[in-house]
Design an enzyme around this catalytic site. Structure first.
Site, short mmCIF file in Angstrom:
data_model
loop_
_atom_site.label_atom_id
_atom_site.label_comp_id
_atom_site.label_asym_id
_atom_site.label_seq_id
_atom_site.Cartn_x
_atom_site.Cartn_y
_atom_site.Cartn_z
N CYS A 169 0.74 -1.17 -0.07
CA CYS A 169 -0.14 -0.14 0.07
C CYS A 169 1.08 1.05 0.04
O CYS A 169 0.53 2.27 -0.61
CB CYS A 169 -0.95 -0.10 1.21
SG CYS A 169 -2.09 -1.37 1.43
N HIS B 184 0.83 5.04 -1.66
CA HIS B 184 0.16 5.78 -0.38
C HIS B 184 0.97 6.28 0.71
O HIS B 184 0.61 6.49 1.61
CB HIS B 184 -1.00 5.41 -0.07
CG HIS B 184 -2.32 5.15 -1.04
ND1 HIS B 184 -2.87 6.38 -1.73
CD2 HIS B 184 -2.58 4.19 -1.91
CE1 HIS B 184 -3.56 5.79 -2.49
NE2 HIS B 184 -3.63 4.60 -2.81
N CYS C 297 -8.37 -2.55 -3.78
CA CYS C 297 -7.03 -1.86 -3.89
C CYS C 297 -6.12 -3.16 -3.70
O CYS C 297 -5.35 -3.46 -4.49
CB CYS C 297 -6.87 -1.28 -2.46
SG CYS C 297 -7.35 0.56 -2.73
#
Length: 271
Positions: free
Chosen positions: A180, A184, A232
């Site tokens: 992730c 991000h 995601c």
């Protein structure tokens, strides 16, 4: 020597010029995206789903012919104002940290008599078929509008989930060795025209979390945070987790903790 210095000066000047052009271009793109979002927000289709969720909340359904009006989302039976903004949190009656969706399913099972399979059969919308859970979450989420996200994760079980979520956020996995945090975990990231917020900061996490659930124009449907995170993971080529999996709730806990103090604005609208 002089020639070398001249080349260096010219190179720096060109880099500065092109860098300035790139910054100006990025600024222009950001302005246009802001205008696009503003235009989309005028008449959010999620408002209709919110109305449906309000009706479902008070409707007597299931084998027990009961409503959800006594569902305790953490602030007491039937209390919705600010509940979404305070989740995930630890619930003593289940001895688990639960987000809004897992707690809602718990209430559908215990209060209305649905089986877990029945309650989650249509957990996300499909063409021509809206999801009751998405409608209910949209209604519940809107009851936290104007309130600050408040997930400090001070309970030992909450702290454990937040730590697990942080681990998942940074863990590289799957055939592409992805995490992730690659998208991000720092400032200035973007995929095509989509800005990727830095979810490790209050500002970045807050911007991401305060508007969910959101209506996604590209999908023509409202998505909840569970659906967003599961998708995601799918895009990162990770093994897709089950709905209401602890890994998803752990990620939510970590992100909501980071976003604590941000004012809720939901339902949002995304491209």
């Amino acid at each position: 020597m002089v020639q070398r210095m001249l080349k260096t000066v010219v190179g720096v000047a060109l880099a500065g010029a092109f860098g300035g052009m790139a910054i100006a271009q990025d600024s222009k793109v950001a302005d246009e995206l802001a205008k696009y979002r503003e235009a989309l927000a005028d008449g959010n289709p999620a408002d209709l789903l919110e109305v449906k969720g309000e009706s479902l909340w008070s409707e007597k359904r299931g084998p027990k012919n009961a409503s959800l009006e006594q569902c305790d989302l953490g602030l007491g039976p039937g209390k919705l104002e600010g509940a979404y903004a305070s989740l995930p949190k630890y619930f003593k009656d289940t001895n688990k940290v639960m987000d809004v969706e897992s707690r809602l399913v718990h209430c559908m099972v215990t209060l209305q008599g649905f089986t877990p399979a029945e309650a989650t059969r249509q957990w996300y919308s499909k063409p021509g078929k809206e999801s009751d859970i998405e409608a209910l979450v949209t209604f519940i989420g809107a009851k936290s509008n104007g309130m600050k996200i408040n997930v400090p994760a001070t309970h030992p079980e909450e702290a454990k989930m937040a730590k697990m979520g942080e681990y998942i956020f940074y863990r590289r996995s799957g055939p592409q060795d992805f995490s992730c945090s690659i998208c991000h975990g720092q400032e200035g990231k973007r995929i095509r025209l989509q800005e990727l917020g830095n979810l490790t900061t209050q500002q970045g996490a807050g911007f991401a979390m305060k508007t969910w659930p959101s209506y996604r124009v590209s999908q023509g449907a409202v998505w909840t945070m569970q659906r967003r995170l599961i998708d995601c993971m799918r895009q990162a080529r990770w093994p897709e987790p089950n709905y209401l999996a602890d890994s998803i709730i752990a990620l939510e806990t970590y992100l909501q903790k980071n976003a604590t103090g941000t004012v809720m604005e939901t339902p949002g609208i995304k491209r």
